[in-house]
Structure formats: C-alpha cells, structure tokens
Design a protein around this motif. Structure first.
Motif, PDB file in Angstrom:
ATOM      1  N   ARG A  56       0.832  -1.215   0.000  1.00  0.00           N
ATOM      2  CA  ARG A  56       0.000   0.000   0.000  1.00  0.00           C
ATOM      3  C   ARG A  56       0.861   1.257   0.000  1.00  0.00           C
ATOM      4  N   TYR A  57       1.949   1.238   0.762  1.00  0.00           N
ATOM      5  CA  TYR A  57       2.823   2.415   0.828  1.00  0.00           C
ATOM      6  C   TYR A  57       3.733   2.536  -0.389  1.00  0.00           C
ATOM      7  N   ARG A 207      17.595  11.431  -5.406  1.00  0.00           N
ATOM      8  CA  ARG A 207      16.357  12.154  -5.679  1.00  0.00           C
ATOM      9  C   ARG A 207      15.460  12.162  -4.444  1.00  0.00           C
ATOM     10  N   LEU A 208      14.602  13.159  -4.380  1.00  0.00           N
ATOM     11  CA  LEU A 208      13.486  13.167  -3.442  1.00  0.00           C
ATOM     12  C   LEU A 208      12.242  12.832  -4.250  1.00  0.00           C
ATOM     13  N   THR A 209      11.465  11.875  -3.755  1.00  0.00           N
ATOM     14  CA  THR A 209      10.305  11.397  -4.492  1.00  0.00           C
ATOM     15  C   THR A 209       9.045  11.675  -3.685  1.00  0.00           C
ATOM     16  N   LEU A 210       8.068  12.278  -4.318  1.00  0.00           N
ATOM     17  CA  LEU A 210       6.820  12.631  -3.644  1.00  0.00           C
ATOM     18  C   LEU A 210       5.774  11.546  -3.896  1.00  0.00           C
ATOM     19  N   PHE A 211       5.250  11.009  -2.803  1.00  0.00           N
ATOM     20  CA  PHE A 211       4.157  10.034  -2.875  1.00  0.00           C
ATOM     21  C   PHE A 211       2.900  10.662  -2.280  1.00  0.00           C
ATOM     22  N   HIS A 212       1.746  10.207  -2.754  1.00  0.00           N
ATOM     23  CA  HIS A 212       0.475  10.818  -2.375  1.00  0.00           C
ATOM     24  C   HIS A 212      -0.560   9.745  -2.052  1.00  0.00           C
ATOM     25  N   GLU A 213      -1.203   9.921  -0.911  1.00  0.00           N
ATOM     26  CA  GLU A 213      -2.340   9.086  -0.517  1.00  0.00           C
ATOM     27  C   GLU A 213      -3.591   9.949  -0.664  1.00  0.00           C
ATOM     28  N   LEU A 218      -6.109   4.364   1.188  1.00  0.00           N
ATOM     29  CA  LEU A 218      -5.895   4.056  -0.218  1.00  0.00           C
ATOM     30  C   LEU A 218      -4.397   3.882  -0.481  1.00  0.00           C
ATOM     31  N   PRO A 219      -4.019   3.203  -1.573  1.00  0.00           N
ATOM     32  CA  PRO A 219      -2.595   3.052  -1.895  1.00  0.00           C
ATOM     33  C   PRO A 219      -1.928   4.395  -2.167  1.00  0.00           C
ATOM     34  N   PHE A 220      -0.660   4.487  -1.805  1.00  0.00           N
ATOM     35  CA  PHE A 220       0.141   5.666  -2.129  1.00  0.00           C
ATOM     36  C   PHE A 220       0.602   5.572  -3.576  1.00  0.00           C
ATOM     37  N   ASN A 221       0.565   6.712  -4.273  1.00  0.00           N
ATOM     38  CA  ASN A 221       1.037   6.784  -5.650  1.00  0.00           C
ATOM     39  C   ASN A 221       2.250   7.695  -5.752  1.00  0.00           C
ATOM     40  N   ARG A 222       3.131   7.356  -6.653  1.00  0.00           N
ATOM     41  CA  ARG A 222       4.333   8.143  -6.903  1.00  0.00           C
ATOM     42  C   ARG A 222       3.973   9.244  -7.904  1.00  0.00           C
TER      43      ARG A 222
END
Length: 230
Positions: A56-57, A207-213, A218-222
């Motif tokens: 999920r993460y 890199r810094l990567t932003l994930f969003h819930e 709900l699953p996190f998306n990149r």
C-alpha cells in the motif's frame, strides 16, 4: 478529503530494482499497474497477504513520513519546496544493499551501517518540510505509541510526528510486513532469489520522491521526483 503526502527515496522507475520491487509487492505506484503470478516460488495470494502494508505504501525509503498538510499549505507549495531543497542537497552513495530482517519484517538496507552523510541528509529533509506537516491527531499518536516506543522515540513522535528520525533513523526499503517465525525463512529465501540479481549494483540516493495518498487507507502513488544537486 483526508489526503497525505510523503517524501521518500525511490529508485528511478527505469531501475531494475524498482521494477523487481513492484512485481514483488504486486503494484507499481508510478503507473498503477498490478501484477499477478507467483514470485520466486511464492504464490501471489500468499505474497500479497504478507506484504499488504508494504504494498500500500509502495517501494521506498522514508525520509519525511506521510503527513497531512498544515493549514495554509498546498501541494503546489510542497512541490516548490522540494525542488528548492533537492537542489541544495548532494547525492549520497549508499553502496550495495542487502536483505535484512528489521523488527520482524524484511527490508533492503545498506551493507555499511554507518553513513554520516546519509544521516545528515535525512535530518535535513525532516527539518526542511516540518512547516508543511499538520500536527498528529491524538488517535494517530496513540496508535503509534501503542506499538511500543522508547522514551526517545516518544519524544521524537511528539516533536516531529514520527519516532524514527534523526538518531533513530535507519535507512531501509521495506519488502514485507512483520513475518511469523513460520514464514520468515521461506520468504527470506524467496526474496534473496528474486532480488539477488539486482543487488550487485551500488545504489545512490539521488532524488526526493513525492508520494500521495488520496484518501485514508488508499494506496500511495508516486507523483513527482526532484533530482538532488540540480
């Protein structure tokens, strides 16, 4: 809508490590694609059961853990701050990764435990994005504390909303949820078989990567990434 954002390190989407991890966890957070079929002898249904939270993460190493945005803060502002912060940070060589057992779950961790540059970068990210973090809700704080924390970890939880920052930070990329003794050996063997071919290549945190819930549970998306040093 109860959305959250997280600042992670994740390999490039073209990296073989990312591709293998997505198949292992059954989902690619960058594309939304799902995967079926057994992996290294583990049936998909069983593997999904053993990786529910990790899947999920999404495959990542936490730098700034999932947070709701503070009042007045926006996704656009967060992205702009990530661009600025990433430009000020230099990439960190992590060396080769190994599969380790960490508090009962499997994770990829650097072969070399001590890396002052990595610790400094992680601390910088925690501090830089603290203004964007909404305070923890009492229920969330209680749930986290109930898992068993040291006094120092509780102090960090109250100050930064997460107990594993600064001196408690350990770089890791989670592969499973907490495993029972009965599952541990077999799943470890499968993970070594599956990831072994891509663990010879040294890894650089670049890199810094932003994930969003989008909503709670709900699953996190990149959704974005920002290269370090430029």
């Amino acid at each position: 809508m109860s959305q959250r954002f997280a600042i992670y390190y994740a390999p490039a989407v073209t990296d073989l490590l990312w591709e293998r991890a997505a198949v292992w966890l059954g989902r690619d957070p960058a594309t939304g694609e799902s995967y079926d079929g057994a992996v290294a002898g583990l049936e998909r249904a069983r593997l999904l059961n053993l990786t529910q939270s990790a899947g999920r993460y999404g495959f990542h190493a936490t730098l700034k853990p999932p947070m709701a945005l503070a009042p007045g803060q926006t996704e656009q502002g967060l992205r702009a701050a990530m661009q600025k912060t990433a430009a000020e940070l230099e990439p960190v060589a992590l060396g080769k990764l190994r599969i380790a057992s960490l508090d009962g779950f499997l994770a990829l961790m650097p072969e070399t435990d001590s890396n002052e540059q990595l610790q400094d970068l992680a601390a910088s990210v925690v501090e830089a994005f603290e203004p964007f973090r909404a305070p923890l809700k009492p229920r969330d704080r209680a749930e986290r504390a109930a898992r068993g924390l040291t006094p120092r970890q509780e102090e960090l939880l109250d100050a930064y909303g997460y107990p594993y920052v600064f001196d408690e930070f350990r770089f890791h990329m989670t592969l499973t949820d907490r495993l029972s003794e009965a599952d541990h050996r077999e799943v470890m063997q499968a993970a070594q078989t599956w990831f072994g071919p891509v663990l010879d290549a040294p890894v650089t945190l670049d890199r810094l990567t932003l994930f969003h819930e989008k909503e709670n549970k709900l699953p996190f998306n990149r959704i974005a990434e920002f290269g370090l040093g430029h």
